[in-house]
Motif scaffolding. Structure first.
Motif, mmCIF file in Angstrom:
data_model
loop_
_atom_site.group_PDB
_atom_site.id
_atom_site.type_symbol
_atom_site.label_atom_id
_atom_site.label_comp_id
_atom_site.label_asym_id
_atom_site.label_seq_id
_atom_site.Cartn_x
_atom_site.Cartn_y
_atom_site.Cartn_z
ATOM 1 N N ASP A 1 33.689 121.514 38.874
ATOM 2 C CA ASP A 1 32.247 121.716 38.993
ATOM 3 C C ASP A 1 31.844 122.494 40.244
ATOM 4 O O ASP A 1 30.760 123.089 40.270
ATOM 5 C CB ASP A 1 31.515 120.367 38.998
ATOM 6 C CG ASP A 1 31.770 119.575 37.723
ATOM 7 O OD1 ASP A 1 31.856 120.211 36.651
ATOM 8 O OD2 ASP A 1 31.888 118.359 37.797
ATOM 9 N N LEU A 2 32.697 122.461 41.270
ATOM 10 C CA LEU A 2 32.309 123.064 42.540
ATOM 11 C C LEU A 2 33.276 124.146 43.009
ATOM 12 O O LEU A 2 33.193 124.601 44.152
ATOM 13 C CB LEU A 2 32.177 121.971 43.616
ATOM 14 C CG LEU A 2 31.122 120.906 43.290
ATOM 15 C CD1 LEU A 2 31.199 119.752 44.271
ATOM 16 C CD2 LEU A 2 29.730 121.519 43.301
ATOM 17 N N ALA A 3 34.193 124.543 42.128
ATOM 18 C CA ALA A 3 35.082 125.690 42.376
ATOM 19 C C ALA A 3 35.814 125.617 43.709
ATOM 20 O O ALA A 3 35.994 126.622 44.392
ATOM 21 C CB ALA A 3 34.286 126.991 42.284
ATOM 22 N N THR A 4 36.251 124.429 44.085
ATOM 23 C CA THR A 4 36.989 124.273 45.342
ATOM 24 C C THR A 4 38.442 124.687 45.122
ATOM 25 O O THR A 4 39.076 124.237 44.165
ATOM 26 C CB THR A 4 36.936 122.812 45.814
ATOM 27 O OG1 THR A 4 35.573 122.409 45.933
ATOM 28 C CG2 THR A 4 37.636 122.658 47.158
ATOM 29 N N PRO A 5 39.015 125.532 45.981
ATOM 30 C CA PRO A 5 40.402 125.989 45.818
ATOM 31 C C PRO A 5 41.384 124.815 45.837
ATOM 32 O O PRO A 5 41.170 123.834 46.556
ATOM 33 C CB PRO A 5 40.619 126.910 47.030
ATOM 34 C CG PRO A 5 39.253 127.337 47.429
ATOM 35 C CD PRO A 5 38.355 126.166 47.136
ATOM 36 N N PRO A 6 42.467 124.917 45.065
ATOM 37 C CA PRO A 6 43.448 123.827 44.977
ATOM 38 C C PRO A 6 44.029 123.410 46.331
ATOM 39 O O PRO A 6 44.236 122.218 46.574
ATOM 40 C CB PRO A 6 44.537 124.401 44.063
ATOM 41 C CG PRO A 6 43.837 125.431 43.249
ATOM 42 C CD PRO A 6 42.789 126.012 44.148
ATOM 43 N N HIS A 7 44.310 124.379 47.211
ATOM 44 C CA HIS A 7 44.933 123.997 48.480
ATOM 45 C C HIS A 7 43.976 123.226 49.380
ATOM 46 O O HIS A 7 44.400 122.409 50.185
ATOM 47 C CB HIS A 7 45.493 125.231 49.212
ATOM 48 C CG HIS A 7 44.468 126.211 49.665
ATOM 49 N ND1 HIS A 7 43.850 127.094 48.813
ATOM 50 C CD2 HIS A 7 43.945 126.450 50.905
ATOM 51 C CE1 HIS A 7 42.995 127.844 49.500
ATOM 52 N NE2 HIS A 7 43.031 127.463 50.761
ATOM 53 N N ILE A 8 42.669 123.435 49.218
ATOM 54 C CA ILE A 8 41.691 122.675 49.995
ATOM 55 C C ILE A 8 41.591 121.254 49.444
ATOM 56 O O ILE A 8 41.450 120.287 50.196
ATOM 57 C CB ILE A 8 40.313 123.364 49.984
ATOM 58 C CG1 ILE A 8 40.421 124.775 50.550
ATOM 59 C CG2 ILE A 8 39.303 122.538 50.780
ATOM 60 C CD1 ILE A 8 41.002 124.829 51.951
ATOM 61 N N ILE A 9 41.699 121.112 48.126
ATOM 62 C CA ILE A 9 41.695 119.779 47.519
ATOM 63 C C ILE A 9 42.925 119.000 47.975
ATOM 64 O O ILE A 9 42.852 117.800 48.248
ATOM 65 C CB ILE A 9 41.632 119.880 45.987
ATOM 66 C CG1 ILE A 9 40.286 120.477 45.557
ATOM 67 C CG2 ILE A 9 41.830 118.510 45.342
ATOM 68 C CD1 ILE A 9 40.136 120.695 44.071
ATOM 69 N N GLU A 10 44.081 119.676 48.069
ATOM 70 C CA GLU A 10 45.282 119.014 48.567
ATOM 71 C C GLU A 10 45.086 118.536 50.003
ATOM 72 O O GLU A 10 45.530 117.445 50.376
ATOM 73 C CB GLU A 10 46.479 119.967 48.496
ATOM 74 C CG GLU A 10 46.974 120.213 47.082
ATOM 75 C CD GLU A 10 48.206 121.096 47.055
ATOM 76 O OE1 GLU A 10 48.744 121.387 48.139
ATOM 77 O OE2 GLU A 10 48.623 121.500 45.963
ATOM 78 N N VAL A 11 44.437 119.351 50.811
ATOM 79 C CA VAL A 11 44.144 118.961 52.192
ATOM 80 C C VAL A 11 43.243 117.738 52.198
ATOM 81 O O VAL A 11 43.464 116.763 52.927
ATOM 82 C CB VAL A 11 43.487 120.113 52.965
ATOM 83 C CG1 VAL A 11 42.980 119.635 54.327
ATOM 84 C CG2 VAL A 11 44.470 121.266 53.154
#
Length: 410
Positions: A345-355
């Protein structure tokens, strides 16, 4: 060790010297009177060579004057006769103790000697106390059979397969330890398989369900502390234990962050969690209500000062599922829900979600992750701020659809 012709008069005249004293009886070989530093107690023991392995052993007979000199000599001579026939008194006493030991006794020993200091100690203690001890606690270890374990696990798996798997893991660890230290000769779990096939959970709360949880949270039977923890789990995406065991020293309200030390983090790396405005408000109130406790959420029931057990959050959620009106969910599903909505829904990059999740798999374990040592602290905070805006939007009833632009402006 002096060899003395012991008499009652001599024994009564022994006083403490600040060091332990030992006197060997001249009449009965191996009978020893051990005197404590203060002079009392005075303990009788028989020192001998084991007929089994030849090692020097000490067998306690009793305490003077409850066990008189005459009785101590008689008891020692009886044991010497047994030793001459190949019986080791120490080994026999240990065997008798093991023969009377129950599963509940083993659980107590395991918790005292093995699990103390482990991050999972409280959860293990809770599961063994709830599921194992009531069912087979009175069973003697000598009679403990894998059939007992299988029946208990099968019954548990029929209702809560996840709990059955965790109890099995606890029992397997305990039984292996018991064999290693000598409480068991054979492992009753050696031939038993995990009762339920482990499945990765994929439960993600929808926007409507998250809205329902927030709207109905104050109407549940949860305590104020537990409700605050649920909100913080949504606002930080932290693991349950990271919030439930939060120490005041880990919260920096000036910098608006939580600083988790390595020993409190699953991957063993220090972790900094940015705090959005609502999380700061919750923690400010919680710290104030915690009074003199070192913890943000002190346990109201623990015998010694400590935090609320993280398992209490799961129990409270399970007891209030109908009140939440969001179907079946667990506290750990919150992390998955935050990550999923940030991505979809918020287009957050995968590596930022991992962080944000403090994972070291995927991107952060790849070749790029090996060479890229950026902490992405700024992006981490922006992602949580974006998420907080999205939460505000759905809680305000904006048809549960919040654009990225709206979320950033909230």
């Amino acid at each position: 060790m002096p060899n003395v012709n012991l008499t009652d008069r001599f024994i009564q005249g022994i006083v403490g010297t600040g060091e332990r004293q030992e006197f060997q009886d001249a009449k009965v070989r191996g009978l020893v009177l051990r005197v404590a530093q203060s002079g009392d107690p005075k303990t009788w023991s028989l020192v001998y060579r084991s007929p089994v392995n030849g090692k020097k052993q000490r067998f306690t007979l009793g305490v003077y004057p409850s066990l008189t000199l005459a009785d101590a000599r008689t008891a020692a001579q009886l044991r010497i006769g047994e030793i001459a026939k190949g019986v080791d008194p120490v080994a026999s006493k240990r065997e008798a103790r093991l023969q009377s030991m129950t599963v509940a006794d083993l659980v107590e020993q395991y918790q005292t000697r093995q699990t103390v200091g482990l991050r999972s100690a409280e959860a293990v203690q809770w599961r063994l106390g709830k599921y194992v001890v009531p069912v087979m606690g009175t069973t003697r270890l000598a009679d403990w059979h894998r059939r007992d374990v299988t029946l208990m696990l099968d019954k548990l798996a029929a209702g809560t397969p996840g709990s059955a798997n965790r109890v099995f893991d606890d029992l397997r660890a305990m039984s292996k330890w018991a064999v290693r230290v000598g409480y068991l000769d054979l492992d009753p779990l050696a031939a038993i398989e995990r009762p339920a096939e482990a499945k990765a959970r994929d439960r993600v709360l929808t926007a409507d369900e998250i809205k329902s949880v927030f709207e109905r949270l104050d109407a549940t039977t949860m305590t104020v502390a537990l409700r605050r923890m649920i909100r913080l789990l949504f606002l930080t995406a932290c693991r349950t234990s990271e919030i439930s065991e939060l120490a005041k020293t880990e919260v920096d309200l000036e910098a608006n962050v939580i600083r988790l030390p390595a020993e409190r983090v699953k991957n063993g790396r220090p972790f900094v969690v940015p705090l959005v405005a609502e999380a700061v408000e919750i923690l400010t109130d919680a710290i104030k209500d915690a009074n003199d406790s070192d913890f943000v959420f002190p346990s109201p029931t623990a015998e010694e000062p400590g935090p609320i057990d993280g398992h209490a959050i799961s129990v409270a959620v399970r007891r209030n599922l109908e009140r939440f009106g969001a179907g079946q969910w667990t506290p750990h599903d919150i992390r998955r829900s935050v990550a999923t909505h940030l991505a979809e829904d918020l287009a957050t990059p995968p590596h930022i979600i991992e962080v944000l999740l403090n994972h070291v798999s995927g991107f952060r374990r790849s070749v790029a992750g090996t060479y890229n040592r950026a902490t992405y602290a700024k992006e981490h905070r922006e992602a949580l701020e974006l998420w907080a805006g999205w939460l505000t939007g759905i809680r305000a009833g904006r048809n549960n659809v919040v654009s990225i632009a709206e979320a950033r402006q909230t």
